[in-house]
Write a protein that holds these residues in place. Structure first.
Motif, PDB file in Angstrom:
ATOM      1  N   PRO A 348     -13.123  -5.478  -2.353  1.00  0.00           N
ATOM      2  CA  PRO A 348     -13.999  -5.822  -3.472  1.00  0.00           C
ATOM      3  C   PRO A 348     -13.479  -6.406  -4.612  1.00  0.00           C
ATOM      4  CG  PRO A 348     -14.213  -3.569  -2.551  1.00  0.00           C
ATOM      5  CD  PRO A 348     -13.046  -4.189  -1.945  1.00  0.00           C
ATOM      6  N   LYS A 349     -14.180  -7.218  -5.656  1.00  0.00           N
ATOM      7  CA  LYS A 349     -13.533  -8.036  -6.546  1.00  0.00           C
ATOM      8  C   LYS A 349     -13.611  -7.270  -8.004  1.00  0.00           C
ATOM      9  CE  LYS A 349     -14.895 -12.707  -5.047  1.00  0.00           C
ATOM     10  NZ  LYS A 349     -13.345 -12.913  -4.520  1.00  0.00           N
ATOM     11  N   ASP A 350     -14.349  -5.920  -7.575  1.00  0.00           N
ATOM     12  CA  ASP A 350     -14.532  -5.158  -8.911  1.00  0.00           C
ATOM     13  C   ASP A 350     -13.872  -3.793  -8.898  1.00  0.00           C
ATOM     14  OD1 ASP A 350     -15.948  -4.053  -6.776  1.00  0.00           O
ATOM     15  OD2 ASP A 350     -17.943  -3.718  -8.054  1.00  0.00           O
ATOM     16  N   ILE A 351     -12.586  -3.718  -8.307  1.00  0.00           N
ATOM     17  CA  ILE A 351     -11.845  -2.550  -8.276  1.00  0.00           C
ATOM     18  C   ILE A 351     -11.378  -2.377  -9.572  1.00  0.00           C
ATOM     19  CG2 ILE A 351      -9.890  -1.420  -7.104  1.00  0.00           C
ATOM     20  CD1 ILE A 351     -10.303  -2.903  -4.659  1.00  0.00           C
ATOM     21  N   SER A 352     -11.417  -0.961  -9.962  1.00  0.00           N
ATOM     22  CA  SER A 352     -10.776  -0.611 -11.407  1.00  0.00           C
ATOM     23  C   SER A 352      -9.575   0.357 -11.009  1.00  0.00           C
ATOM     24  CB  SER A 352     -11.686  -0.006 -12.260  1.00  0.00           C
ATOM     25  OG  SER A 352     -12.074   1.176 -11.687  1.00  0.00           O
ATOM     26  N   LEU A 353      -8.513   0.364 -11.780  1.00  0.00           N
ATOM     27  CA  LEU A 353      -7.207   1.124 -11.632  1.00  0.00           C
ATOM     28  C   LEU A 353      -7.103   1.839 -12.804  1.00  0.00           C
ATOM     29  CD1 LEU A 353      -4.832  -1.482  -9.813  1.00  0.00           C
ATOM     30  CD2 LEU A 353      -6.146   0.315  -8.808  1.00  0.00           C
ATOM     31  N   ALA A 371      -2.194   2.310  -4.271  1.00  0.00           N
ATOM     32  CA  ALA A 371      -2.623   3.114  -2.711  1.00  0.00           C
ATOM     33  C   ALA A 371      -3.122   4.378  -2.788  1.00  0.00           C
ATOM     34  CB  ALA A 371      -1.494   2.852  -1.832  1.00  0.00           C
ATOM     35  N   LEU A 372      -2.584   5.313  -3.876  1.00  0.00           N
ATOM     36  CA  LEU A 372      -3.029   6.594  -4.109  1.00  0.00           C
ATOM     37  C   LEU A 372      -4.474   6.683  -4.392  1.00  0.00           C
ATOM     38  CD1 LEU A 372      -2.420   9.525  -4.687  1.00  0.00           C
ATOM     39  CD2 LEU A 372      -1.892   8.938  -7.011  1.00  0.00           C
ATOM     40  N   THR A 373      -5.133   5.392  -4.990  1.00  0.00           N
ATOM     41  CA  THR A 373      -6.483   5.593  -5.502  1.00  0.00           C
ATOM     42  C   THR A 373      -7.347   5.593  -4.030  1.00  0.00           C
ATOM     43  OG1 THR A 373      -6.578   3.073  -5.416  1.00  0.00           O
ATOM     44  CG2 THR A 373      -5.827   4.233  -7.374  1.00  0.00           C
ATOM     45  N   GLY A 374      -6.846   5.258  -2.983  1.00  0.00           N
ATOM     46  CA  GLY A 374      -7.863   5.099  -1.862  1.00  0.00           C
ATOM     47  C   GLY A 374      -8.373   3.962  -1.710  1.00  0.00           C
ATOM     48  N   LYS A 375      -8.640   3.009  -2.696  1.00  0.00           N
ATOM     49  CA  LYS A 375      -9.508   1.998  -2.717  1.00  0.00           C
ATOM     50  C   LYS A 375      -8.823   0.661  -1.865  1.00  0.00           C
ATOM     51  CE  LYS A 375     -11.343   3.297  -7.252  1.00  0.00           C
ATOM     52  NZ  LYS A 375     -11.284   2.924  -8.832  1.00  0.00           N
ATOM     53  N   VAL A 376      -7.348   0.670  -1.803  1.00  0.00           N
ATOM     54  CA  VAL A 376      -6.910  -0.182  -1.003  1.00  0.00           C
ATOM     55  C   VAL A 376      -5.738   0.115  -0.359  1.00  0.00           C
ATOM     56  CG1 VAL A 376      -7.636  -1.963  -2.726  1.00  0.00           C
ATOM     57  CG2 VAL A 376      -5.374  -0.847  -2.892  1.00  0.00           C
ATOM     58  N   ILE A 380       2.969  -5.078   4.524  1.00  0.00           N
ATOM     59  CA  ILE A 380       4.032  -5.725   3.985  1.00  0.00           C
ATOM     60  C   ILE A 380       4.591  -6.564   5.350  1.00  0.00           C
ATOM     61  CG2 ILE A 380       6.116  -6.274   2.803  1.00  0.00           C
ATOM     62  CD1 ILE A 380       5.500  -3.524   1.229  1.00  0.00           C
ATOM     63  N   GLU A 381       4.633  -7.908   5.254  1.00  0.00           N
ATOM     64  CA  GLU A 381       5.320  -8.648   6.257  1.00  0.00           C
ATOM     65  C   GLU A 381       6.179  -9.754   5.571  1.00  0.00           C
ATOM     66  OE1 GLU A 381       2.103 -10.448   8.340  1.00  0.00           O
ATOM     67  OE2 GLU A 381       1.808  -8.336   9.564  1.00  0.00           O
ATOM     68  N   GLY A 382       7.461  -9.396   5.795  1.00  0.00           N
ATOM     69  CA  GLY A 382       8.302 -10.454   4.919  1.00  0.00           C
ATOM     70  C   GLY A 382       8.221 -10.155   3.321  1.00  0.00           C
ATOM     71  N   ARG A 383       7.999 -11.220   2.825  1.00  0.00           N
ATOM     72  CA  ARG A 383       7.564 -11.308   1.299  1.00  0.00           C
ATOM     73  C   ARG A 383       6.067 -11.491   1.096  1.00  0.00           C
ATOM     74  NH1 ARG A 383      12.333 -10.786  -1.476  1.00  0.00           N
ATOM     75  NH2 ARG A 383      11.077 -10.437  -3.459  1.00  0.00           N
ATOM     76  N   ARG A 384       5.200 -11.374   2.313  1.00  0.00           N
ATOM     77  CA  ARG A 384       3.804 -11.320   1.997  1.00  0.00           C
ATOM     78  C   ARG A 384       3.115 -10.063   2.268  1.00  0.00           C
ATOM     79  NH1 ARG A 384       1.901 -15.610   6.284  1.00  0.00           N
ATOM     80  NH2 ARG A 384      -0.040 -15.425   5.017  1.00  0.00           N
ATOM     81  N   ILE A 385       2.223  -9.751   1.206  1.00  0.00           N
ATOM     82  CA  ILE A 385       1.589  -8.293   1.207  1.00  0.00           C
ATOM     83  C   ILE A 385       0.095  -8.594   1.370  1.00  0.00           C
ATOM     84  CG2 ILE A 385       1.359  -6.495  -0.299  1.00  0.00           C
ATOM     85  CD1 ILE A 385       3.832  -6.895  -1.495  1.00  0.00           C
ATOM     86  N   LEU A 386      -0.419  -7.933   2.489  1.00  0.00           N
ATOM     87  CA  LEU A 386      -1.915  -8.127   2.625  1.00  0.00           C
ATOM     88  C   LEU A 386      -2.329  -6.962   2.095  1.00  0.00           C
ATOM     89  CD1 LEU A 386      -4.113  -9.376   4.220  1.00  0.00           C
ATOM     90  CD2 LEU A 386      -3.436  -7.885   6.307  1.00  0.00           C
ATOM     91  N   VAL A 387      -3.505  -7.142   1.244  1.00  0.00           N
ATOM     92  CA  VAL A 387      -4.170  -6.040   0.635  1.00  0.00           C
ATOM     93  C   VAL A 387      -5.634  -6.135   1.468  1.00  0.00           C
ATOM     94  CG1 VAL A 387      -5.203  -5.300  -1.407  1.00  0.00           C
ATOM     95  CG2 VAL A 387      -3.228  -7.004  -1.623  1.00  0.00           C
ATOM     96  N   THR A 388      -5.792  -4.910   1.906  1.00  0.00           N
ATOM     97  CA  THR A 388      -6.991  -4.481   2.579  1.00  0.00           C
ATOM     98  C   THR A 388      -7.937  -3.286   2.170  1.00  0.00           C
ATOM     99  OG1 THR A 388      -5.955  -3.393   4.195  1.00  0.00           O
ATOM    100  CG2 THR A 388      -6.053  -5.552   4.754  1.00  0.00           C
ATOM    101  N   ASN A 389      -9.153  -3.201   2.423  1.00  0.00           N
ATOM    102  CA  ASN A 389      -9.918  -2.251   1.836  1.00  0.00           C
ATOM    103  C   ASN A 389      -9.708  -1.082   2.561  1.00  0.00           C
ATOM    104  OD1 ASN A 389     -11.839  -0.807   0.696  1.00  0.00           O
ATOM    105  ND2 ASN A 389     -13.791  -1.805   1.401  1.00  0.00           N
TER     106      ASN A 389
END
Length: 389
Positions: A348-353, A371-376, A380-389
């Protein structure tokens, strides 16, 4: 044994963004007295979180709120004080748990604190002289690096780039030249300009400036983010200008921060001391008072009260995750650790931390806290970080 008054004061100042370097070290030393052994639990992600949460919350409450309440006279326990200590406990619990937990999907396998890691930004930059010669400042030992236009350019033992005018009659007749200092992603640097103005450059930033200030103004060009402590000079007819594509900042002597990254929709100028005048490229102007912030976006210029602790977090050695746009926060992380952040369409675009953590830690600690928030979740692959729901 109860907590000492200096430690209590240091923690409160840390939360409020007013801690001195010594107080930050005191809080950090206390924080690291907690048991930080790896946690291995045969359970689902939420159960692991709850068990660690309970353990740390009990210990933190015992060593902070409970002990301070027991030692405080009843008449001093007012509502603001209680809220302050509740915030202390809540934020420290969040940060502590964040250092233990890294969500890696819905795997039923043991969850270990073990992920690919990247070091934080370091003191590194490239200086480009007027003749095109480039000097990688990280590789240089302290001492004089060059002389140009009647100015000595040197590196101090603290790693600061220093410009000092040479005291001779011929220097004034020499032409003024332009230098550029650029920090890469994952780099920061401090430069002291010829007039004594000090500029702290954040990661992926560039400052272009003359080797001497002459004429009716002192003018520099900025791309990226920098904190300025502009030197006051006797000639008040020689104001200091920070220019960029979308705005111009005019000052006489003051402390302020400019966030002007090309990949951000907003340009933010935050004033800590003195006064500055903001001019947008479409002709709009605003005069800021200390504690105010000018925001330029899509041609409009607005002034609002600034959250100084959040805006100055990068210089004060922290990430402070507030209710700012989640993608904006992650771009800060990406620049600081020189990684690429890729957002899955499911995020989502409206995640708050909420919460904070030192930006001197490796990226794994930062990602664990988020990640502790459980929202995302992060992959990690090399220097790329994929963010998923």
């Amino acid at each position: 044994m109860g907590m000492s008054t200096p430690l209590l004061t240091a923690i409160e100042n840390y939360i409020n963004g007013k801690a001195s370097p010594a107080e930050k070290q005191l809080v950090d030393d206390w924080y690291h007295t907690f048991d930080d052994r790896k946690v291995v639990i045969h359970s689902a992600e939420m159960q692991l979180k709850e068990q660690i949460d309970a353990k740390l919350r009990a210990r933190l409450v015992k060593t902070t709120a409970v002990e301070s309440l027991r030692s405080a006279p009843v008449h001093q326990l007012n509502a603001p004080a209680w809220k302050t200590w509740a915030a202390v406990v809540a934020v420290l619990v969040t940060s502590a748990i964040g250092l233990y937990l890294f969500t890696s999907g819905n795997s039923s396998q043991d969850l270990l604190v073990s992920v690919p890691d990247f070091a934080p930004a370091k003191n590194t930059a490239i200086l480009t002289l007027a003749n095109g010669k480039q000097i990688k400042l990280t590789d240089q030992s302290q001492g004089q690096l060059a002389t140009e236009s009647g100015v000595s350019i040197s590196k101090t033992k603290e790693g600061e780039l220093l410009y000092t005018a040479l005291q001779d009659d011929r220097s004034a007749a020499l032409p003024v030249t332009i230098n550029t200092i650029a920090t890469p992603r994952g780099g920061t640097y401090l430069v002291s300009l010829p007039d004594g103005t000090r500029v702290w450059l954040n990661a992926a930033s560039t400052l272009r400036y003359p080797t001497r200030f002459i004429g009716k103004e002192r003018s520099v060009e900025l791309s990226g983010e920098a904190y300025f402590e502009v030197a006051k000079i006797h000639d008040k007819r020689m104001p200091f200008f920070v220019r960029s594509e979308r705005q111009t900042v005019e000052v006489l002597g003051t402390h302020f921060n400019v966030n002007n990254y090309d990949d951000e929709e907003q340009v933010k100028t935050t004033l800590l001391e003195g006064s500055v005048r903001i001019g947008s490229m479409n002709g709009k102007n605003a005069l800021l008072k200390p504690g105010e912030q000018a925001i330029i976006q899509s041609g409009s210029l607005n002034v609002q009260t600034a959250d100084l602790s959040t805006e100055m977090a990068w210089k004060n050695g922290e990430f402070i995750f507030t209710n700012n746009d989640f993608r904006t926060e992650m771009r800060k992380v990406a620049r600081w650790y020189d990684v690429e952040i890729i957002f899955d369409e499911s995020v989502p675009k409206d995640i708050s931390l909420g919460g904070f953590i030192s930006n001197s830690k490796n990226i794994s600690a930062v990602l664990k806290l988020i990640a502790l928030t459980g929202k995302v979740h992060f992959k990690i692959e090399g220097r790329r970080i994929l963010v998923t729901n």
